[in-house]
Design a protein around this motif. Sequence first.
Motif, PDB file in Angstrom:
ATOM      1  N   LEU A 120       1.135  -1.546   0.495  1.00  0.00           N
ATOM      2  CA  LEU A 120      -0.724  -0.076  -0.331  1.00  0.00           C
ATOM      3  C   LEU A 120       0.682   1.428  -0.232  1.00  0.00           C
ATOM      4  CD1 LEU A 120      -2.983  -0.796   2.447  1.00  0.00           C
ATOM      5  CD2 LEU A 120      -2.909  -0.339  -0.272  1.00  0.00           C
ATOM      6  N   SER A 121       2.108   1.350   0.550  1.00  0.00           N
ATOM      7  CA  SER A 121       2.610   1.912   0.309  1.00  0.00           C
ATOM      8  C   SER A 121       3.630   2.349  -0.640  1.00  0.00           C
ATOM      9  CB  SER A 121       4.356   2.059   1.609  1.00  0.00           C
ATOM     10  OG  SER A 121       3.896   1.949   2.334  1.00  0.00           O
ATOM     11  N   LEU A 122       3.731   0.964  -1.425  1.00  0.00           N
ATOM     12  CA  LEU A 122       4.281   1.446  -3.120  1.00  0.00           C
ATOM     13  C   LEU A 122       3.428   2.303  -3.726  1.00  0.00           C
ATOM     14  CD1 LEU A 122       7.029  -1.414  -3.057  1.00  0.00           C
ATOM     15  CD2 LEU A 122       7.133   0.787  -3.010  1.00  0.00           C
ATOM     16  N   THR A 123       2.288   1.603  -4.057  1.00  0.00           N
ATOM     17  CA  THR A 123       0.853   1.985  -5.036  1.00  0.00           C
ATOM     18  C   THR A 123       0.966   3.329  -4.200  1.00  0.00           C
ATOM     19  OG1 THR A 123       0.327   0.340  -3.829  1.00  0.00           O
ATOM     20  CG2 THR A 123      -1.407   1.915  -4.819  1.00  0.00           C
ATOM     21  N   ALA A 124       0.964   3.671  -3.034  1.00  0.00           N
ATOM     22  CA  ALA A 124       0.645   5.197  -2.109  1.00  0.00           C
ATOM     23  C   ALA A 124       1.427   6.367  -3.710  1.00  0.00           C
ATOM     24  CB  ALA A 124       0.461   5.424  -1.414  1.00  0.00           C
ATOM     25  N   VAL A 125       2.550   6.061  -3.342  1.00  0.00           N
ATOM     26  CA  VAL A 125       3.969   6.435  -3.875  1.00  0.00           C
ATOM     27  C   VAL A 125       3.772   6.731  -5.838  1.00  0.00           C
ATOM     28  CG1 VAL A 125       6.271   6.801  -4.022  1.00  0.00           C
ATOM     29  CG2 VAL A 125       5.644   5.982  -2.065  1.00  0.00           C
ATOM     30  N   PHE A 126       3.782   5.356  -5.713  1.00  0.00           N
ATOM     31  CA  PHE A 126       4.056   5.372  -7.816  1.00  0.00           C
ATOM     32  C   PHE A 126       2.203   5.816  -7.964  1.00  0.00           C
ATOM     33  CE2 PHE A 126       7.172   2.874  -6.264  1.00  0.00           C
ATOM     34  CZ  PHE A 126       8.452   3.357  -7.067  1.00  0.00           C
ATOM     35  N   ASP A 127       0.998   5.082  -8.037  1.00  0.00           N
ATOM     36  CA  ASP A 127       0.005   6.232  -8.115  1.00  0.00           C
ATOM     37  C   ASP A 127      -0.063   7.406  -7.993  1.00  0.00           C
ATOM     38  OD1 ASP A 127      -1.041   3.650  -8.911  1.00  0.00           O
ATOM     39  OD2 ASP A 127      -2.940   3.536  -6.933  1.00  0.00           O
ATOM     40  N   ASN A 128       0.831   7.920  -7.258  1.00  0.00           N
ATOM     41  CA  ASN A 128       1.080   9.812  -6.948  1.00  0.00           C
ATOM     42  C   ASN A 128       1.496  10.143  -8.215  1.00  0.00           C
ATOM     43  OD1 ASN A 128      -1.302  10.856  -5.121  1.00  0.00           O
ATOM     44  ND2 ASN A 128      -0.244   9.072  -4.152  1.00  0.00           N
ATOM     45  N   VAL A 129       2.787   9.809  -8.395  1.00  0.00           N
ATOM     46  CA  VAL A 129       3.718   9.710  -9.719  1.00  0.00           C
ATOM     47  C   VAL A 129       3.103  10.226 -10.403  1.00  0.00           C
ATOM     48  CG1 VAL A 129       5.865   8.763 -10.765  1.00  0.00           C
ATOM     49  CG2 VAL A 129       5.701   9.406  -7.891  1.00  0.00           C
ATOM     50  N   ILE A 185       0.310   9.342 -11.792  1.00  0.00           N
ATOM     51  CA  ILE A 185      -1.387  10.160 -11.588  1.00  0.00           C
ATOM     52  C   ILE A 185      -0.549  12.019 -12.457  1.00  0.00           C
ATOM     53  CG2 ILE A 185      -3.450  11.451 -11.439  1.00  0.00           C
ATOM     54  CD1 ILE A 185      -3.486   8.504  -9.647  1.00  0.00           C
ATOM     55  N   GLY A 186       0.507  12.151 -11.143  1.00  0.00           N
ATOM     56  CA  GLY A 186       0.590  13.893 -11.180  1.00  0.00           C
ATOM     57  C   GLY A 186       2.081  13.959 -12.646  1.00  0.00           C
ATOM     58  N   LEU A 187       2.119  12.619 -13.360  1.00  0.00           N
ATOM     59  CA  LEU A 187       2.767  12.778 -14.573  1.00  0.00           C
ATOM     60  C   LEU A 187       2.118  12.657 -15.625  1.00  0.00           C
ATOM     61  CD1 LEU A 187       5.871  10.462 -13.989  1.00  0.00           C
ATOM     62  CD2 LEU A 187       5.545  13.806 -13.831  1.00  0.00           C
TER      63      LEU A 187
END
Length: 112
Positions: A38-47, A49-51
């Motif tokens: 879930l931590s990795l999902t939070a980081v990489f999903d935000n990346v 989506i942000g890009l």
Amino acid sequence: MAYLWLSLAFMVPAVLSAVLLRASIHWGAVALSTVVLLSLTAVFDNVIIGLDIVRYGHEHLMGLYLGLAPLEDFSYSLAGVLLLPAAWHLLRRRRPTEPGRGAEPVAERVTD
């Protein structure tokens, strides 16, 4: 709400399998895996989506976000963490053993 229904299609079987096999699952490993995934999902999903690599139709979302990531995205990670140990247990249980032998491996003697 379309993503919520899709998430439920993954979560319901995962939760049911985890409940049915609860005695056979190592819950400490599941908890640790859940935190990491879930931590990795939070980081990489935000990346992503942000890009602007991934874009969601907001009319299909519940409207709850963790940063830029919709809450529905986390259900797939959680379903995987619950479903994989259950699948592992079921597949190991179905593995045939040779007649007269236990499930544990037999050490072979090495000769020189």
